[in-house]
Design a protein around this motif. Sequence first.
Motif, PDB file in Angstrom:
ATOM      1  N   GLY A  11       0.967  -1.239   0.037  1.00 51.93           N
ATOM      2  CA  GLY A  11      -0.012   0.073  -0.122  1.00 51.93           C
ATOM      3  C   GLY A  11       0.743   1.198  -0.074  1.00 51.93           C
ATOM      4  O   GLY A  11       1.966   0.959   0.021  1.00 51.93           O
ATOM      5  N   PRO A  12       0.370   2.342   0.074  1.00 51.29           N
ATOM      6  CA  PRO A  12       0.901   3.678   0.040  1.00 51.29           C
ATOM      7  C   PRO A  12       1.667   3.828   1.368  1.00 51.29           C
ATOM      8  O   PRO A  12       1.205   3.387   2.224  1.00 51.29           O
ATOM      9  CB  PRO A  12      -0.142   4.769  -0.141  1.00 51.29           C
ATOM     10  CG  PRO A  12      -1.234   3.985   0.264  1.00 51.29           C
ATOM     11  CD  PRO A  12      -1.145   2.628  -0.027  1.00 51.29           C
ATOM     12  N   TRP A  13       2.777   4.606   1.172  1.00 48.11           N
ATOM     13  CA  TRP A  13       3.443   5.319   2.654  1.00 48.11           C
ATOM     14  C   TRP A  13       2.612   5.877   3.210  1.00 48.11           C
ATOM     15  O   TRP A  13       2.228   7.029   2.504  1.00 48.11           O
ATOM     16  CB  TRP A  13       4.861   5.383   2.322  1.00 48.11           C
ATOM     17  CG  TRP A  13       5.628   4.246   1.888  1.00 48.11           C
ATOM     18  CD1 TRP A  13       6.038   3.886   0.746  1.00 48.11           C
ATOM     19  CD2 TRP A  13       6.386   3.459   2.767  1.00 48.11           C
ATOM     20  NE1 TRP A  13       7.004   2.951   0.700  1.00 48.11           N
ATOM     21  CE2 TRP A  13       7.227   2.469   1.975  1.00 48.11           C
ATOM     22  CE3 TRP A  13       6.472   3.436   4.141  1.00 48.11           C
ATOM     23  CZ2 TRP A  13       8.128   1.598   2.424  1.00 48.11           C
ATOM     24  CZ3 TRP A  13       7.351   2.287   4.812  1.00 48.11           C
ATOM     25  CH2 TRP A  13       8.078   1.397   4.003  1.00 48.11           C
ATOM     26  N   ARG A  14       2.442   6.215   4.605  1.00 47.13           N
ATOM     27  CA  ARG A  14       1.629   7.235   5.167  1.00 47.13           C
ATOM     28  C   ARG A  14       2.536   7.642   6.393  1.00 47.13           C
ATOM     29  O   ARG A  14       3.475   6.684   7.051  1.00 47.13           O
ATOM     30  CB  ARG A  14       0.463   6.377   5.829  1.00 47.13           C
ATOM     31  CG  ARG A  14      -0.495   5.903   4.788  1.00 47.13           C
ATOM     32  CD  ARG A  14      -1.702   5.045   5.347  1.00 47.13           C
ATOM     33  NE  ARG A  14      -1.477   4.021   5.976  1.00 47.13           N
ATOM     34  CZ  ARG A  14      -1.737   3.338   7.217  1.00 47.13           C
ATOM     35  NH1 ARG A  14      -2.833   4.083   7.598  1.00 47.13           N
ATOM     36  NH2 ARG A  14      -1.389   2.308   7.486  1.00 47.13           N
ATOM     37  N   LYS A  15       2.519   8.853   6.593  1.00 47.66           N
ATOM     38  CA  LYS A  15       3.383   9.624   7.634  1.00 47.66           C
ATOM     39  C   LYS A  15       2.442   9.541   8.961  1.00 47.66           C
ATOM     40  O   LYS A  15       1.402   9.489   8.938  1.00 47.66           O
ATOM     41  CB  LYS A  15       3.537  11.197   7.331  1.00 47.66           C
ATOM     42  CG  LYS A  15       4.768  11.198   6.048  1.00 47.66           C
ATOM     43  CD  LYS A  15       4.932  12.752   6.240  1.00 47.66           C
ATOM     44  CE  LYS A  15       6.279  12.934   5.234  1.00 47.66           C
ATOM     45  NZ  LYS A  15       6.510  14.368   5.320  1.00 47.66           N
ATOM     46  N   SER A  16       3.184   9.393   9.924  1.00 45.26           N
ATOM     47  CA  SER A  16       2.692   9.529  11.428  1.00 45.26           C
ATOM     48  C   SER A  16       1.929  10.640  11.465  1.00 45.26           C
ATOM     49  O   SER A  16       2.248  11.696  11.075  1.00 45.26           O
ATOM     50  CB  SER A  16       3.799   9.230  12.422  1.00 45.26           C
ATOM     51  OG  SER A  16       3.253   9.814  13.655  1.00 45.26           O
ATOM     52  N   SER A  17       0.715  10.594  12.251  1.00 51.36           N
ATOM     53  CA  SER A  17      -0.047  11.754  12.402  1.00 51.36           C
ATOM     54  C   SER A  17       0.514  12.853  13.534  1.00 51.36           C
ATOM     55  O   SER A  17       0.334  13.999  13.834  1.00 51.36           O
ATOM     56  CB  SER A  17      -1.525  11.463  13.008  1.00 51.36           C
ATOM     57  OG  SER A  17      -1.326  10.671  14.047  1.00 51.36           O
ATOM     58  N   TYR A  18       1.613  12.280  14.239  1.00 54.34           N
ATOM     59  CA  TYR A  18       2.451  12.881  15.140  1.00 54.34           C
ATOM     60  C   TYR A  18       3.575  13.601  14.615  1.00 54.34           C
ATOM     61  O   TYR A  18       4.571  14.135  15.402  1.00 54.34           O
ATOM     62  CB  TYR A  18       2.861  12.123  16.116  1.00 54.34           C
ATOM     63  CG  TYR A  18       1.528  11.718  17.288  1.00 54.34           C
ATOM     64  CD1 TYR A  18       1.134  12.606  18.126  1.00 54.34           C
ATOM     65  CD2 TYR A  18       0.844  10.552  17.101  1.00 54.34           C
ATOM     66  CE1 TYR A  18      -0.244  12.298  18.894  1.00 54.34           C
ATOM     67  CE2 TYR A  18      -0.156  10.276  17.633  1.00 54.34           C
ATOM     68  CZ  TYR A  18      -0.727  11.092  18.740  1.00 54.34           C
ATOM     69  OH  TYR A  18      -1.838  10.749  19.405  1.00 54.34           O
TER      70      TYR A  18
END
Length: 68
Positions: A11-18
């Motif tokens: 899947g796509p890479w997602r950045k941490s919400s923090y």
Amino acid sequence: MSTPRPTSTQGPWRKSSYSGANGDCVEVALARGGMAVRDSKDPDAGQQAHSTAPWTTFIHAVRSGTLG
């Protein structure tokens, strides 16, 4: 018996919400058999692979505040 390590992201890479505005963050992606983690500042430097059970334990510890 060892736990199988995940392979290839699915899947796509997602950045941490923090993540901070200064780029100090990690990215996660689904991987076959678990999760993959990489440094968003240097995505070509490699990634860590984590099987589903240890990753879930880590996320629960982070959310509960038991990691500090």
